[in-house]
Write an enzyme that holds these catalytic residues in place. Structure first.
Site, PDB file in Angstrom:
ATOM      1  N   GLU A 126       0.838  -1.192   0.000  1.00  0.00           N
ATOM      2  CA  GLU A 126       0.000   0.000   0.000  1.00  0.00           C
ATOM      3  C   GLU A 126       0.875   1.246   0.000  1.00  0.00           C
ATOM      4  OE1 GLU A 126      -3.434  -0.040   2.662  1.00  0.00           O
ATOM      5  OE2 GLU A 126      -2.884   1.985   3.279  1.00  0.00           O
ATOM      6  N   ASP A 159       0.051   5.396   0.557  1.00  0.00           N
ATOM      7  CA  ASP A 159      -1.106   6.231   0.853  1.00  0.00           C
ATOM      8  C   ASP A 159      -0.795   7.626   1.381  1.00  0.00           C
ATOM      9  OD1 ASP A 159      -1.409   4.155   3.577  1.00  0.00           O
ATOM     10  OD2 ASP A 159      -1.328   6.291   3.931  1.00  0.00           O
ATOM     11  N   ASN A 179       4.929   0.622   9.438  1.00  0.00           N
ATOM     12  CA  ASN A 179       6.012   1.271  10.188  1.00  0.00           C
ATOM     13  C   ASN A 179       6.880   2.171   9.321  1.00  0.00           C
ATOM     14  OD1 ASN A 179       5.268   0.124  12.661  1.00  0.00           O
ATOM     15  ND2 ASN A 179       6.434  -1.737  12.201  1.00  0.00           N
ATOM     16  N   ARG A 180       6.292   2.719   8.275  1.00  0.00           N
ATOM     17  CA  ARG A 180       7.028   3.628   7.390  1.00  0.00           C
ATOM     18  C   ARG A 180       6.281   4.951   7.247  1.00  0.00           C
ATOM     19  NH1 ARG A 180       7.076  -1.500   5.199  1.00  0.00           N
ATOM     20  NH2 ARG A 180       9.142  -2.450   5.177  1.00  0.00           N
ATOM     21  N   GLU A 181       5.468   5.287   8.244  1.00  0.00           N
ATOM     22  CA  GLU A 181       4.678   6.517   8.186  1.00  0.00           C
ATOM     23  C   GLU A 181       5.560   7.732   8.437  1.00  0.00           C
ATOM     24  OE1 GLU A 181       0.678   8.615   9.975  1.00  0.00           O
ATOM     25  OE2 GLU A 181       1.489   6.883  11.018  1.00  0.00           O
ATOM     26  N   GLU A 216      -3.025  10.445   3.782  1.00  0.00           N
ATOM     27  CA  GLU A 216      -4.183  10.605   4.654  1.00  0.00           C
ATOM     28  C   GLU A 216      -4.143  11.974   5.319  1.00  0.00           C
ATOM     29  OE1 GLU A 216      -4.358   7.546   7.623  1.00  0.00           O
ATOM     30  OE2 GLU A 216      -4.907   6.008   6.180  1.00  0.00           O
ATOM     31  N   HIS A 223      -0.333  12.791   6.344  1.00  0.00           N
ATOM     32  CA  HIS A 223       0.308  11.522   6.661  1.00  0.00           C
ATOM     33  C   HIS A 223       0.607  10.784   5.357  1.00  0.00           C
ATOM     34  CE1 HIS A 223      -1.129  11.567  10.958  1.00  0.00           C
ATOM     35  NE2 HIS A 223      -2.000  12.394  10.402  1.00  0.00           N
ATOM     36  N   THR A 224       1.807  10.235   5.246  1.00  0.00           N
ATOM     37  CA  THR A 224       2.134   9.332   4.144  1.00  0.00           C
ATOM     38  C   THR A 224       2.574   8.018   4.766  1.00  0.00           C
ATOM     39  OG1 THR A 224       4.466  10.002   4.011  1.00  0.00           O
ATOM     40  CG2 THR A 224       2.881  11.224   2.647  1.00  0.00           C
ATOM     41  N   ASN A 225       2.257   6.915   4.092  1.00  0.00           N
ATOM     42  CA  ASN A 225       2.663   5.624   4.615  1.00  0.00           C
ATOM     43  C   ASN A 225       2.876   4.649   3.474  1.00  0.00           C
ATOM     44  OD1 ASN A 225       3.385   3.684   6.478  1.00  0.00           O
ATOM     45  ND2 ASN A 225       1.428   3.690   7.570  1.00  0.00           N
TER      46      ASN A 225
END
Length: 185
Positions: free
Chosen positions: A100, A102, A127-129, A104, A117-119
């Site tokens: 994914e 994303d 765990n890459r937000e 947000e 927020h990016t992830n």
């Protein structure tokens, strides 16, 4: 926020991808998956409009999966007290070991700035937000939020300005191989 009138959340414009050319005929390329009439395809299939009103929002899903792409979204966020509102778009595969990418934006109390927020999830692991404070008020006008996904990296941009580059390399979390085709939602 004046909840008496529908609020335009965003217009989606998908540009050409690196390996696939998308026709941007939304009648053929996406399904409006929820929203009870709040999602609309306009301009002879060239634009997808998703709205939010006092009761609910709306959503869509691409009919196809894409392997590497550039996706642009024009988004204008909910003004004032937007607590409980989530505006997001993401590319995702299916299943418990999904990949994914994303963006947000979580609603907040009146007067507080939005946090973007990016992830990235790879094989079901996140765990890459990363979070970013924007340098403008995202409720006053539409801004373009882009993802450029290549075999070597993922670049998140706002109005053409890169804000995050995630390189596909070995890390303490292991190699991130985002090579599954993803749907846009």
């Amino acid at each position: 926020m004046d909840m008496g009138t529908p609020l335009l959340l965003f217009l989606l414009l998908i540009s050409s991808s690196l390996l696939v050319t998308i026709s941007a005929k939304f009648y053929n390329d996406v399904d409006i998956t929820w929203g009870n009439g709040r999602g609309k395809i306009l301009d002879n299939g060239q634009q997808l409009q998703l709205n939010l009103d006092r009761t609910s929002g709306s959503g869509f899903q691409s009919k196809n999966e894409y392997l590497f792409a550039k996706i642009d979204m024009q988004i204008k966020l909910v003004p004032d007290n937007s607590a409980g509102t989530v505006t997001a778009y993401y590319l995702s595969s299916q299943g418990p070991k999904h990949d994914e990418i994303d963006y947000e934006f979580l609603g907040n109390l009146s007067g507080d700035p939005y946090i973007m927020h990016t992830n990235i999830f790879a094989q079901g692991l996140g765990n890459r937000e990363q979070q970013f404070y924007l340098w403008f008020d995202p409720t006053l006008a539409f801004h373009t939020y882009s993802v450029l996904w290549t075999p070597n990296q993922i670049t998140f941009s706002v109005d053409g300005i890169p804000v995050r580059v995630f390189k596909n390399r070995e890390t303490e979390l292991g190699k991130v191989d985002l090579f599954k085709p993803l749907e846009c939602r």
